[in-house]
Design an enzyme around this catalytic site. Structure first.
Site, PDB file in Angstrom:
ATOM      1  CE  LYS A  11       3.164   0.213   4.756  1.00 19.40           C
ATOM      2  NZ  LYS A  11       2.626  -0.078   3.434  1.00 19.40           N
ATOM      3  NE  ARG A  70       4.389  -7.711  10.261  1.00 18.87           N
ATOM      4  CZ  ARG A  70       3.711  -7.055   9.315  1.00 18.87           C
ATOM      5  NH1 ARG A  70       2.716  -7.634   8.686  1.00 18.87           N
ATOM      6  NH2 ARG A  70       4.022  -5.829   9.006  1.00 18.87           N
ATOM      7  CD  GLU A 120      -2.742   1.255   2.431  1.00 20.04           C
ATOM      8  OE1 GLU A 120      -2.720   0.384   3.299  1.00 20.04           O
ATOM      9  OE2 GLU A 120      -3.443   2.287   2.513  1.00 20.04           O
TER      10      GLU A 120
HETATM   11  P1  ATP Z   1       3.181  -2.249   7.713  1.00 23.87           P
HETATM   12  O1  ATP Z   1       2.427  -2.957   8.793  1.00 23.87           O
HETATM   13  O2  ATP Z   1       4.626  -2.117   7.971  1.00 23.87           O
HETATM   14  O3  ATP Z   1       2.535  -0.993   7.297  1.00 23.87           O
HETATM   15  P2  ATP Z   1       1.902  -3.691   5.682  1.00 23.87           P
HETATM   16  O4  ATP Z   1       1.763  -5.153   5.817  1.00 23.87           O
HETATM   17  O5  ATP Z   1       0.726  -2.855   5.950  1.00 23.87           O
HETATM   18  O6  ATP Z   1       3.157  -3.242   6.514  1.00 23.87           O
HETATM   19  P3  ATP Z   1       1.889  -3.384   2.864  1.00 23.87           P
HETATM   20  O7  ATP Z   1       2.455  -2.253   2.133  1.00 23.87           O
HETATM   21  O8  ATP Z   1       0.437  -3.519   2.888  1.00 23.87           O
HETATM   22  O9  ATP Z   1       2.496  -3.288   4.316  1.00 23.87           O
HETATM   23  O10 ATP Z   1       2.573  -4.737   2.478  1.00 23.87           O
HETATM   24  C1  ATP Z   1       3.118  -5.078   1.245  1.00 23.87           C
HETATM   25  C2  ATP Z   1       3.549  -6.492   1.270  1.00 23.87           C
HETATM   26  O11 ATP Z   1       4.691  -6.619   2.101  1.00 23.87           O
HETATM   27  C3  ATP Z   1       2.480  -7.396   1.836  1.00 23.87           C
HETATM   28  O12 ATP Z   1       2.396  -8.561   1.061  1.00 23.87           O
HETATM   29  C4  ATP Z   1       2.969  -7.686   3.224  1.00 23.87           C
HETATM   30  O13 ATP Z   1       2.552  -8.938   3.651  1.00 23.87           O
HETATM   31  C5  ATP Z   1       4.478  -7.601   3.073  1.00 23.87           C
HETATM   32  N1  ATP Z   1       5.093  -7.206   4.316  1.00 23.87           N
HETATM   33  C6  ATP Z   1       4.900  -6.075   5.016  1.00 23.87           C
HETATM   34  N2  ATP Z   1       5.601  -6.081   6.152  1.00 23.87           N
HETATM   35  C7  ATP Z   1       6.277  -7.244   6.174  1.00 23.87           C
HETATM   36  C8  ATP Z   1       7.194  -7.855   7.096  1.00 23.87           C
HETATM   37  N3  ATP Z   1       7.549  -7.246   8.223  1.00 23.87           N
HETATM   38  N4  ATP Z   1       7.693  -9.066   6.781  1.00 23.87           N
HETATM   39  C9  ATP Z   1       7.347  -9.676   5.644  1.00 23.87           C
HETATM   40  N5  ATP Z   1       6.498  -9.167   4.744  1.00 23.87           N
HETATM   41  C10 ATP Z   1       5.967  -7.969   5.004  1.00 23.87           C
HETATM   42 MG    MG Z   2      -0.723  -1.801   6.208  1.00 21.23          MG
END
Ligand code: ATP
Ligand code: MG
Length: 751
Positions: free
Chosen positions: A268, A258, A31
């Site tokens: 984020k 994760r 996102e």
């Molecule tokens: P955050 O919680 O840091 O905002 P998010 O999961 O909301 O992260 P997205 O931008 O929606 O972030 O995620 C993009 C991709 O990266 C998704 O497929 C998510 O599962 C993966 N991702 C995000 N954070 C991690 C992590 N710490 N380890 C592995 N994969 C991750």
């Molecule tokens: Mg998110």
């Protein structure tokens, strides 16, 4: 491929062998609401890596369904990160917002199938109707709207005729599903916000669960990898695709753990706070775990990809030691980058018996590195060494220069101290030294024994640089908030001195500064007139020494924390000791294992035990209920505290509530943050342990079920469970199950 495949790669390989798909299509779907971090690198490395290994393709998709938080600058940062890591996405960048029309059509189709409806319950009612994990929900009275009415309302929602929060589109699934995500989940909500790509065209935006599976389908994705907290969403992912009867091939969702790293934060939202409130200098601050930060600090893409490979892909969440990331960059740079001399904290040395000047040829690489390259080191009677390399009153084991102990100047001569010059305050400002003309490195005939060689620079030719020394951003392993920030995470040294070749020749932008660490010319602030270097990482892991003397040195290859194949790695030495300690406290092996690996949960458990020392019960609740909450929240988002868990455990141990009720209380407190004792009191959830209250209920149930009672008497012992269940149900789970068992046995057998 010779290395062992992880569980996801096994699935992909099997699917290909079985002919389920002709080509693998994965996607990385961030996102655009913040800069990508090293957790995203794990996902990038997985998705693009799998596509590459199986001759497939990987799409880059901006999952942009939240207009309020998204921004094109994040889109650019995400593209940069993927490119910098060395991957190429298939075709153009994709956007969920490009599918808004298609998604809308799918929504209408669900309505026409009687599988979706517009709900107009206020938010609090909607929450109340959803029920709890132990209690079924109830369907909204609006669920019976006609197809025509639903279609019309949705259209008007889309056109912006209603205010935010007044209506939503929901799937019509099952309000009693044990999976809360299946209790008529939201598909669309009204949001009168301008989207960075679609502007004001839409007043409704699809929810993640609706948009994600369908975007995957639209793009022909085959394997949709996401992190563990989406495990419960998988049923909905499948339901949407199945219900719409989309023609195959269709994508499937798989979850992996994760990445978490200690001494930093990864979400984020938290990173945004650090940036916006000025705790760091922008998204690319070298202390942040963002790709932009790591990149500016001097990490190489190779080191990050190696790190991702080392930690592997598994199904169990764990916290990776940041030392492992630091290992990866040292390991990458050790043989790659030239070694030069830089004196961070200069102390003048005048060599009284040296005349004139010379240039000393010195290799950039140590002899065991198969790389050529050298530079000329100017030498004269005035040089600088590091203040820490001279001690007037040396402690035992001090190997460098002292009034009585000579030292070698790396690549050059041996010197000894003749005189210590001090200012009026007693500070050492200069050393007068003597050099030994026949002691030159490589042709030493002096016979003088020295215990070490130190870095130095020649005074006239040395260049002044600014060195930025970074340390961990947080001082605690599992930071809870800004109060845990490490006040010493950045140390700026303005007047360090470096040998001229490092500036003039630009042999590389990365160097090893002998004995100090790996450094990178800051890509933003560096200029030849005012050079700035970032310390990427010191040569040794200074934290390992400070904190855990028992740990193996960080330069040894660290053991994998998680193995490929989704299995748990063996416990390391520290974890083994913890494990044994937990067993001693009476915890089961399984829970001891969880706590030994998961510091957050272990600390939580310890905290709760401070308020009530019912170790086993507390541990059970923490390892199950609290752990589940923490899957998609962080500590700061939990509405309850360790002391509440202590109260809950205490009520359970004392028999005040049954274990079934305990679960329900937990559910309520985790949603509302109410005090558990209060919850029990207000809702009358105390366990019923009075036989006189329970007996009449048993009586009644046996009377209502004469056939089953007869069958039980005739030998069908399985029916005992049926009766226990009925009694518990009649008391809404409040009857003491042990007592129910005893009373029932007596009663049934006595019939
Ligand atoms: P955050 O919680 O840091 O905002 P998010 O999961 O909301 O992260 P997205 O931008 O929606 O972030 O995620 C993009 C991709 O990266 C998704 O497929 C998510 O599962 C993966 N991702 C995000 N954070 C991690 C992590 N710490 N380890 C592995 N994969 C991750
Ligand atoms: Mg998110």
């Amino acid at each position: 491929m010779d290395k062992k495949r992880d569980f996801l790669r096994k699935i992909v390989a099997e699917d290909l062998e079985a002919g389920k798909y002709s080509k693998v299509v994965t996607r990385f779907p961030p996102e655009p609401n913040g800069f990508p971090h090293i957790g995203h690198a794990k996902s990038i490395s997985l998705n693009f890596g799998v596509a590459k290994e199986f001759n497939g393709v990987c799409n880059l998709r901006m999952d942009d369904t939240n207009p309020e938080t998204e921004d094109p600058k994040y889109v650019e940062a995400l593209k940069d990160a993927v490119k910098w890591l060395g991957f190429e996405w298939e075709g153009d960048v994709r956007y969920t917002s490009d599918y808004f029309d298609k998604l809308y059509e799918y929504a209408k189709q669900l309505i026409k199938m009687g599988k979706a409806y517009v709900d107009s319950l206020p938010e609090d009612k909607m929450r109340e109707y959803r029920g709890t994990v132990t209690q079924p929900g109830k369907r909204s009275e609006y669920a019976d709207r006609s197809i025509e009415e639903n279609l019309e309302l949705l259209e008007r929602m889309k056109n912006g005729e209603f205010e935010d929060g007044t209506h939503v589109l929901r799937a019509k699934i099952d309000m009693a599903s044990p999976n809360m995500k299946m209790r008529d989940p939201l598909l669309y909500r009204i949001k009168k916000a301008s989207h960075y790509r679609t502007g004001d065209r839409w007043a409704i935006y699809p929810m993640y669960d609706f948009a994600h599976c369908l975007s995957d389908y639209i793009e022909g994705v085959t394997h949709s990898f996401c992190t563990l907290e989406f495990e419960n969403n998988r049923e909905l992912y499948d339901w949407i695709i199945d219900t719409l009867e989309l023609k195959p091939p269709r994508p499937y969702q798989y979850e992996f753990a994760r990445l978490n790293i200690n001494y930093t934060v990864m979400s984020k939202r938290k990173l945004l706070e650090l940036v916006n409130k000025g705790y760091v200098n922008g998204w690319d601050d070298p202390r942040l775990p963002t790709i932009a930060g790591l990149r500016r600090r001097g990490y190489t893409p190779e080191s990050i990809l190696n790190f991702c490979e080392q930690i592997g892909v598994a199904k169990a969440n764990s916290v990776v030691d940041v030392a492992q990331l630091e290992f990866a960059i040292r390991d990458d740079l050790n043989k790659k980058v030239p070694r030069v001399m830089c004196v961070l904290n200069p102390l003048k040395v005048t060599i009284v018996n040296y005349e004139g000047s010379e240039e000393i040829e010195a290799s950039y690489y140590p002899h065991d590195v198969p790389k050529e390259g050298s530079r000329k080191l100017p030498f004269s009677d005035t040089i600088y060494i590091d203040r820490a390399d001279f001690e007037e009153n040396p402690p035992k084991g001090y190997y460098r220069l002292t009034p009585t102990q000579p030292v070698r100047l790396k690549h050059a001569y041996i010197i000894s101290c003749e005189e210590v010059v001090k200012d009026e305050n007693g500070n050492i400002i200069e050393i007068k030294a003597k050099y030994y003309p026949n002691s030159k490195s490589g042709e030493d005939k002096s016979g003088i024994k020295v215990k070490s060689a130190i870095q130095w620079v020649e005074a006239n030719s040395a260049k002044k640089i600014e060195a930025r020394l970074y340390d961990r951003l947080y001082k605690t392993e599992m930071p809870q908030g800004i109060e845990d920030l490490n006040p010493d995470s950045l140390k700026v040294i303005k007047n360090a001195l470096i040998e001229p070749a490092a500036i003039e020749e630009k042999a590389d932008v990365r160097f090893q500064f002998e004995r100090e660490g790996y450094f990178f010319a800051d890509p933003v602030d560096y200029s030849d007139e005012a050079p700035v270097f970032n310390r990427i990482v010191p040569l040794k892991d200074s934290w390992a020494k400070k904190k855990k003397p028992a740990q193996p040195s960080a330069q040894k290859k660290p053991k994998k924390q998680e193995q490929s194949g989704g299995e748990m790695a063996e416990l390391n030495e520290v974890q083994k000791t913890l494990f044994k300690g937990y067993l001693k406290q009476g915890l089961s092996k399984q829970i001891a294992n969880i706590f030994a690996r998961d510091e957050v949960l272990a600390n939580y458990y310890k905290e709760a035990c401070k308020a009530y020392d019912g170790a086993v019960t507390v541990a059970n609740i923490v390892a199950n209920e609290v752990a589940r909450e923490l899957k998609d929240k962080d500590l700061s988002q939990l509405k309850f505290a360790p002391k509440d868990i202590a109260k809950l455990a205490q009520m359970l141990d004392s028999g005040k509530i049954s274990s079934k009720i305990a679960k329900e209380v937990f559910e309520i407190m985790s949603q509302s943050g109410e005090d558990p004792e209060q919850i029990v009191k207000e809702r009358g959830l105390e366990q019923i342990s009075n036989p006189e209250e329970i007996m009449p209920i048993i009586q009644e149930i046996i009377e209502k079920n004469p056939e089953n009672a007869a069958k039980y008497k005739a030998g069908n012992s399985k029916l005992f469970g049926f009766f226990v269940g009925q009694v518990l149900k009649a008391t809404q789970g409040k009857a003491n199950p042990k007592l129910v068992n005893e009373l029932l046995k007596d009663k049934l057998n006595g019939l």
